[in-house]
Write a protein that holds these residues in place. Structure first.
Motif, PDB file in Angstrom:
ATOM      1  N   SER A 230       0.821  -1.204   0.000  1.00  0.00           N
ATOM      2  CA  SER A 230       0.000   0.000   0.000  1.00  0.00           C
ATOM      3  C   SER A 230       0.850   1.247   0.000  1.00  0.00           C
ATOM      4  N   SER A 231       0.281   2.328  -0.521  1.00  0.00           N
ATOM      5  CA  SER A 231       0.962   3.608  -0.566  1.00  0.00           C
ATOM      6  C   SER A 231       0.638   4.402   0.680  1.00  0.00           C
TER       7      SER A 231
ATOM      8  N   GLY B 153      -4.488   8.490  -5.824  1.00  0.00           N
ATOM      9  CA  GLY B 153      -5.503   7.475  -5.591  1.00  0.00           C
ATOM     10  C   GLY B 153      -6.868   8.102  -5.360  1.00  0.00           C
TER      11      GLY B 153
ATOM     12  N   GLN C 172      -4.159   2.546  -6.441  1.00  0.00           N
ATOM     13  CA  GLN C 172      -5.202   2.686  -5.423  1.00  0.00           C
ATOM     14  C   GLN C 172      -6.370   3.559  -5.892  1.00  0.00           C
TER      15      GLN C 172
ATOM     16  N   TRP D 139     -10.096   2.610   2.330  1.00  0.00           N
ATOM     17  CA  TRP D 139      -9.268   2.877   1.156  1.00  0.00           C
ATOM     18  C   TRP D 139      -7.955   2.114   1.230  1.00  0.00           C
ATOM     19  N   GLU D 140      -7.378   1.896   0.061  1.00  0.00           N
ATOM     20  CA  GLU D 140      -6.056   1.275  -0.058  1.00  0.00           C
ATOM     21  C   GLU D 140      -5.992  -0.017   0.758  1.00  0.00           C
TER      22      GLU D 140
ATOM     23  N   PRO E  21      -8.663  -1.317  -3.803  1.00  0.00           N
ATOM     24  CA  PRO E  21      -8.495   0.135  -3.694  1.00  0.00           C
ATOM     25  C   PRO E  21      -9.575   0.799  -2.850  1.00  0.00           C
TER      26      PRO E  21
END
Length: 566
Positions: A34-35, A171, A226, A284-285, A316
């Motif tokens: 994940s970012s 994202g 994402q 999220w993500e 995502p």
């Protein structure tokens, strides 16, 4: 637990409570997945049909978006960090500059479909709160923006590329409003749904698969960055949902189909579904990891997700309206066991911070630090963490908020400074030797280490109720009864045969029922009675200035000065 058989189907609602295993192991397995967490982003991608009267697709969509922009903006997840943008398209791409310094939105047209570029890379996504007046102006003009033109082409593929370029660094969620079969540029599709000769043959299933690999490729790129994709399809004719839906299938999105769209028929439906999409709580993500015991092996996964490895699902976006199914195989070694175990973990980013969770962590860290440091050092450590977090947020958003000389923080953390002050003034951490008996301080520390979040917040920042008005309507009667106080340190509150006593005990019982974790004792304190007034009452007025402790105003000024320093 399931009975043994050759094949088992498992249906999982991801919003149910999920039991987690060792978080360290989970972290190691998810490295690089994940970012970093991002603000909440929405991008609307509109296909421009030939006419846009108020009763058309765009007209109805405009009405709902306009309502959110003007009346329900505060209900959007992630407010006030919510970012928004719009792209419209026909045979060309139309980018809309919604920068907050503008009085009216600006439209920039890109006609090159083979080499798409962003004319304003930094101003196509804007803060919804800051640019609210510009967004309102755009939505007002949207239904009539292209009215009367005869361009019915759809450069959907290039528009999709452009949307990806806008969102790839941040994202979020892409909402696509499509009303025709993609006809220009990459991703153009042919009319294949009316070929009756294919039905009943070995090629029939191909009609339900994406025709162009472009859509699978874009779905993979969206998932990697994402971005979740939701499709709103309104075409009166065939628009190849099989291909368009691939974008939603692999990004955790959803397909909303309104065949032969009529405003009178579909108005309430699209209004409700768009409203729910915009406001429901969303994770999220996210990544979902599923493990099982010996003798069991998952073979396939079904649902809107991207399978990143044999047991890791990339999502995502995921919400309470989504469910996933898994198919597993049982091996021969299972025949010696009577039970089967599964473990599921969902790791995700929330659209809003949880103040209670942060305070729970900070409180535990401070108490543990007090075992090896001075109390002053433990309190200072919490204060430094608060200042550092506010500095980081300020560095990220000071230009966006244009509030360089003020203390800025996300709406979801507006109470964080107050709760940190409450921790510093709590029994376990406040003052020094003379302020709290040692045993009482240690007992409070042990208690804080195990308390759930809700109970901890109530304990460090208690509620204040004025009950005299509930007990007595005659204020003179209150004054007369207050002249003859006994030694209140020896008073035990018990119910007597009079209305005031019964009302008071009912209030106490109601408060105790709301918090059954421990029994809440009742102490009576007379105004001016020292030291009991200071210890039992004034010490709980955490925002007021008391002996040796500054008030909330002094505290927040101190935090502000420290957060402004370099």
């Amino acid at each position: 637990m399931v009975n043994a058989s050759s094949t088992v189907h498992l249906l999982l609602n991801v919003w149910d409570r999920i039991r987690l295993w060792d978080p360290t192991q989970l972290h190691e397995e998810l490295q690089g997945v994940s970012s970093p967490p991002q603000p909440f982003f929405r991008l609307g991608l509109f296909h421009r049909p030939r006419l846009h009267p108020p009763t058309s697709t765009v007209g109805q969509t405009h009405n709902k978006l306009k309502n959110f922009s003007t009346s329900q903006i505060f209900s959007l997840p992630g407010f006030p960090q919510t970012q928004i943008g719009f792209i419209t398209f026909d045979s060309t791409l139309h980018f809309h500059n919604l920068k907050s310094s503008l009085a009216q939105p600006q439209m920039l047209v890109v006609a090159d479909l083979d080499d798409v570029f962003l004319p304003l890379p930094d101003d196509l996504l804007v803060n919804l709160s800051d640019s609210r007046h510009v967004v309102d102006a755009f939505l007002d003009s949207l239904p009539i923006m292209f009215q009367g033109t005869a361009n019915v082409e759809s450069a959907f593929g290039p528009a999709l590329r452009a949307a990806f370029m806008v969102m790839s660094q941040v994202g979020g969620k892409l909402l696509i409003f499509q009303s025709a079969l993609p006809s220009l540029g990459v991703g153009r599709l042919r009319l294949r749904g009316d070929d009756l000769r294919v039905y009943g043959t070995d090629k029939e299933h191909t009609l339900r698969l994406p025709e162009d690999p472009f859509y699978n490729q874009m779905a993979a790129e969206f998932t990697e960055t994402q971005i979740a994709v939701d499709i709103y399809a309104f075409s009166e004719k065939y628009s190849d949902i099989a291909s368009l839906g691939t974008l939603a299938k692999y990004t955790g999105g959803q397909v909303y189909h309104y065949p032969s769209f009529k405003a009178v028929i579909h108005r309430d439906k699209i209004s409700y579904e768009l409203a729910r999409n915009l406001t429901r709580e969303t994770a999220w993500e996210a990544v979902m990891h599923i493990r099982c015991g010996k003798g069991v092996r998952f073979t396939t996964y079904h649902g809107h997700c991207m399978l990143r490895s044999t047991d890791l699902l990339a999502l995502p976006a995921v919400d309470c309206d989504k469910a996933f199914a898994m198919q597993l195989s049982l091996e021969e070694t299972l025949m010696t066991s009577q039970t089967v175990y599964f473990q599921v973990a969902l790791l995700y980013t929330s659209s809003s911070a949880d103040t209670g969770a942060i305070i729970s962590l900070l409180g535990r860290l401070a108490i543990e630090n007090s075992l090896s440091q001075k109390l002053e050092d433990a309190r200072q450590s919490m204060q430094l963490k608060l200042v550092k977090s506010l500095k980081e947020y300020r560095n990220l958003y000071v230009v966006q908020h244009r509030l360089g000389g003020r203390l800025i923080y996300p709406e979801s953390l507006k109470l964080l400074p107050l709760y940190v002050l409450s921790l510093c003034r709590s029994t376990a951490l406040r003052g020094g030797y003379a302020d709290v008996p040692l045993d009482e301080r240690c007992a409070a520390g042990y208690n804080r280490m195990i308390l759930p979040i809700g109970r901890m917040l109530k304990l460090i920042y208690p509620c204040l109720f004025r009950i005299d008005e509930r007990l007595l309507k005659n204020q003179k009667e209150i004054q007369e009864t207050s002249k003859h106080f006994p030694d209140l340190s020896r008073v035990v509150v018990s119910e007597h045969d009079n209305e005031i006593s019964k009302k008071l005990l009912r209030i106490l019982r109601a408060l105790r029922e709301k918090d059954p974790l421990s029994y809440q004792s009742c102490h009576l304190v007379r105004q001016g009675e020292q030291p009991r007034e200071g210890l039992m009452f004034l010490a709980n007025l955490l925002e007021d200035q008391t002996a040796g402790c500054g008030g909330y105003v002094d505290w927040i000024l101190q935090i502000f000065r420290q957060s402004q320093s370099s």
